[in-house]
Design a protein around this motif. Sequence first.
Motif, PDB file in Angstrom:
ATOM      1  N   GLY A 107       0.792  -1.213   0.000  1.00 60.46           N
ATOM      2  CA  GLY A 107       0.000   0.000   0.000  1.00 60.46           C
ATOM      3  C   GLY A 107       0.832   1.274   0.000  1.00 60.46           C
ATOM      4  N   ILE A 108       2.128   1.157   0.269  1.00 63.40           N
ATOM      5  CA  ILE A 108       2.995   2.345   0.304  1.00 63.40           C
ATOM      6  C   ILE A 108       3.099   2.986  -1.082  1.00 63.40           C
ATOM      7  N   ASN A 109       2.932   2.190  -2.121  1.00 62.95           N
ATOM      8  CA  ASN A 109       3.085   2.671  -3.502  1.00 62.95           C
ATOM      9  C   ASN A 109       2.033   3.697  -3.912  1.00 62.95           C
ATOM     10  N   VAL A 110       0.937   3.842  -3.152  1.00 62.57           N
ATOM     11  CA  VAL A 110      -0.091   4.827  -3.524  1.00 62.57           C
ATOM     12  C   VAL A 110       0.364   6.264  -3.247  1.00 62.57           C
ATOM     13  N   LEU A 111       1.378   6.422  -2.402  1.00 61.81           N
ATOM     14  CA  LEU A 111       1.823   7.756  -2.007  1.00 61.81           C
ATOM     15  C   LEU A 111       2.736   8.351  -3.073  1.00 61.81           C
ATOM     16  N   LYS A 112       2.164   9.188  -3.916  1.00 62.81           N
ATOM     17  CA  LYS A 112       2.842   9.714  -5.114  1.00 62.81           C
ATOM     18  C   LYS A 112       3.898  10.774  -4.828  1.00 62.81           C
ATOM     19  N   LYS A 113       3.831  11.432  -3.645  1.00 64.32           N
ATOM     20  CA  LYS A 113       4.759  12.527  -3.346  1.00 64.32           C
ATOM     21  C   LYS A 113       5.593  12.270  -2.095  1.00 64.32           C
ATOM     22  N   LEU A 114       5.550  11.054  -1.562  1.00 62.63           N
ATOM     23  CA  LEU A 114       6.234  10.762  -0.297  1.00 62.63           C
ATOM     24  C   LEU A 114       7.742  10.977  -0.427  1.00 62.63           C
ATOM     25  N   ARG A 115       8.285  11.882   0.392  1.00 63.19           N
ATOM     26  CA  ARG A 115       9.722  12.164   0.403  1.00 63.19           C
ATOM     27  C   ARG A 115      10.392  11.615   1.658  1.00 63.19           C
ATOM     28  N   VAL A 116       9.687  11.678   2.796  1.00 61.18           N
ATOM     29  CA  VAL A 116      10.249  11.293   4.090  1.00 61.18           C
ATOM     30  C   VAL A 116       9.370  10.207   4.705  1.00 61.18           C
ATOM     31  N   PHE A 117      10.003   9.103   5.088  1.00 62.91           N
ATOM     32  CA  PHE A 117       9.269   7.979   5.689  1.00 62.91           C
ATOM     33  C   PHE A 117      10.035   7.503   6.910  1.00 62.91           C
ATOM     34  N   TYR A 118       9.471   7.752   8.096  1.00 62.43           N
ATOM     35  CA  TYR A 118      10.065   7.290   9.343  1.00 62.43           C
ATOM     36  C   TYR A 118       9.342   6.019   9.745  1.00 62.43           C
ATOM     37  N   LEU A 119      10.052   4.898   9.699  1.00 62.12           N
ATOM     38  CA  LEU A 119       9.456   3.605  10.010  1.00 62.12           C
ATOM     39  C   LEU A 119      10.350   2.816  10.974  1.00 62.12           C
ATOM     40  N   GLU A 151       9.477  -7.195   1.565  1.00 60.10           N
ATOM     41  CA  GLU A 151       8.687  -6.031   2.005  1.00 60.10           C
ATOM     42  C   GLU A 151       9.452  -4.733   1.774  1.00 60.10           C
ATOM     43  N   PHE A 152      10.731  -4.732   2.109  1.00 56.33           N
ATOM     44  CA  PHE A 152      11.550  -3.529   1.910  1.00 56.33           C
ATOM     45  C   PHE A 152      11.516  -3.088   0.446  1.00 56.33           C
ATOM     46  N   ASN A 153      11.561  -4.056  -0.464  1.00 55.17           N
ATOM     47  CA  ASN A 153      11.588  -3.757  -1.903  1.00 55.17           C
ATOM     48  C   ASN A 153      10.345  -3.024  -2.394  1.00 55.17           C
ATOM     49  N   ARG A 154       9.251  -3.077  -1.632  1.00 54.73           N
ATOM     50  CA  ARG A 154       8.043  -2.327  -2.011  1.00 54.73           C
ATOM     51  C   ARG A 154       8.334  -0.823  -2.058  1.00 54.73           C
ATOM     52  N   LEU A 155       9.343  -0.387  -1.331  1.00 58.32           N
ATOM     53  CA  LEU A 155       9.717   1.034  -1.327  1.00 58.32           C
ATOM     54  C   LEU A 155      10.308   1.465  -2.679  1.00 58.32           C
ATOM     55  N   GLN A 156      10.705   0.511  -3.505  1.00 64.88           N
ATOM     56  CA  GLN A 156      11.239   0.840  -4.830  1.00 64.88           C
ATOM     57  C   GLN A 156      10.189   1.522  -5.701  1.00 64.88           C
ATOM     58  N   GLU A 157       8.924   1.308  -5.390  1.00 60.76           N
ATOM     59  CA  GLU A 157       7.832   1.918  -6.160  1.00 60.76           C
ATOM     60  C   GLU A 157       7.602   3.378  -5.772  1.00 60.76           C
ATOM     61  N   VAL A 158       8.196   3.807  -4.670  1.00 59.73           N
ATOM     62  CA  VAL A 158       8.040   5.186  -4.206  1.00 59.73           C
ATOM     63  C   VAL A 158       9.295   5.960  -4.617  1.00 59.73           C
ATOM     64  N   THR A 159       9.359   6.326  -5.878  1.00 60.31           N
ATOM     65  CA  THR A 159      10.583   6.925  -6.430  1.00 60.31           C
ATOM     66  C   THR A 159      10.827   8.364  -5.955  1.00 60.31           C
ATOM     67  N   THR A 160       9.862   8.955  -5.258  1.00 59.35           N
ATOM     68  CA  THR A 160      10.038  10.301  -4.699  1.00 59.35           C
ATOM     69  C   THR A 160      10.712  10.257  -3.325  1.00 59.35           C
ATOM     70  N   LEU A 161      10.867   9.052  -2.756  1.00 58.75           N
ATOM     71  CA  LEU A 161      11.402   8.900  -1.401  1.00 58.75           C
ATOM     72  C   LEU A 161      12.867   9.320  -1.332  1.00 58.75           C
ATOM     73  N   GLU A 162      13.170  10.273  -0.448  1.00 58.97           N
ATOM     74  CA  GLU A 162      14.531  10.778  -0.277  1.00 58.97           C
ATOM     75  C   GLU A 162      15.129  10.397   1.067  1.00 58.97           C
ATOM     76  N   GLU A 163      14.276  10.288   2.089  1.00 56.35           N
ATOM     77  CA  GLU A 163      14.769  10.034   3.440  1.00 56.35           C
ATOM     78  C   GLU A 163      13.992   8.893   4.076  1.00 56.35           C
ATOM     79  N   LEU A 164      14.731   7.915   4.608  1.00 53.66           N
ATOM     80  CA  LEU A 164      14.119   6.742   5.225  1.00 53.66           C
ATOM     81  C   LEU A 164      14.786   6.458   6.565  1.00 53.66           C
ATOM     82  N   LEU A 165      13.960   6.317   7.600  1.00 58.95           N
ATOM     83  CA  LEU A 165      14.437   5.910   8.916  1.00 58.95           C
ATOM     84  C   LEU A 165      13.896   4.502   9.144  1.00 58.95           C
ATOM     85  N   PHE A 166      14.797   3.528   9.204  1.00 56.33           N
ATOM     86  CA  PHE A 166      14.392   2.120   9.215  1.00 56.33           C
ATOM     87  C   PHE A 166      15.046   1.328  10.338  1.00 56.33           C
ATOM     88  N   VAL A 167      15.913   1.958  11.090  1.00 57.89           N
ATOM     89  CA  VAL A 167      16.631   1.297  12.176  1.00 57.89           C
ATOM     90  C   VAL A 167      15.622   0.728  13.183  1.00 57.89           C
TER      91      VAL A 167
END
Length: 194
Positions: free
Chosen positions: A111-123, A133-149
């Motif tokens: 469902g993360i792929n629906v977010l067309k403008k997502l730049r920052v994702f704190y998870l 599951e991590f690879n699903r983020l490849q569909e969010v090409t606007t993503l610049e910052e990810l907190l995944f620790v």
Amino acid sequence: MAQKATTIKEAIKRFEERYRCNATEAVEVHLEFQWPPIEKLDPQLGTLVKCEKLSLSTNMIDKIIGLNGMRNLKILSIGRNYIKSISGLEPVADTLEELWMSYNFIEKLKGINVLKKLRVFYLSNNLVKDWVEFNRLQEVTTLEELLFVGNPLPESMDESVWKVEAARRLPFLRKLDGEPVVREEPKAIEGEPQ
């Protein structure tokens, strides 16, 4: 006798009283740290039509619903809740730029792929444990910052291996776990023009 959970309507009323404003006109709405905690979201959120930043952190919310009408929402802060999935964000898919969801119970990123403008994702500090599951983020090409620790996936490997592999899988990422992404430049072959 157990106290009843705070409703969205009650939380909005408290916000209006505290900040002496009309929530429907507010650009930033704070509904975090409610006592008793909010357990359920509802369509009352849709009245916050001018809201660009909504904070619902540190409650007991188990799923995201009721965002219809929030056509200006850019930042959703919903960390420290009981959320298990990313579904329910479709109504804000065209405007949401930042999603703060650390300290929840998310295992799957469907469902993360629906977010067309997502730049920052704190998870950080969720339950994502595999690359599928991590690879699903490849569909969010606007993503610049990810907190995944704090997820099982990065915790299961050496930090340097994690960072290289995550950066390789998300070539558009600029910041990972609070640090700039460093990419190795391809080495030039001797004698080739540069």
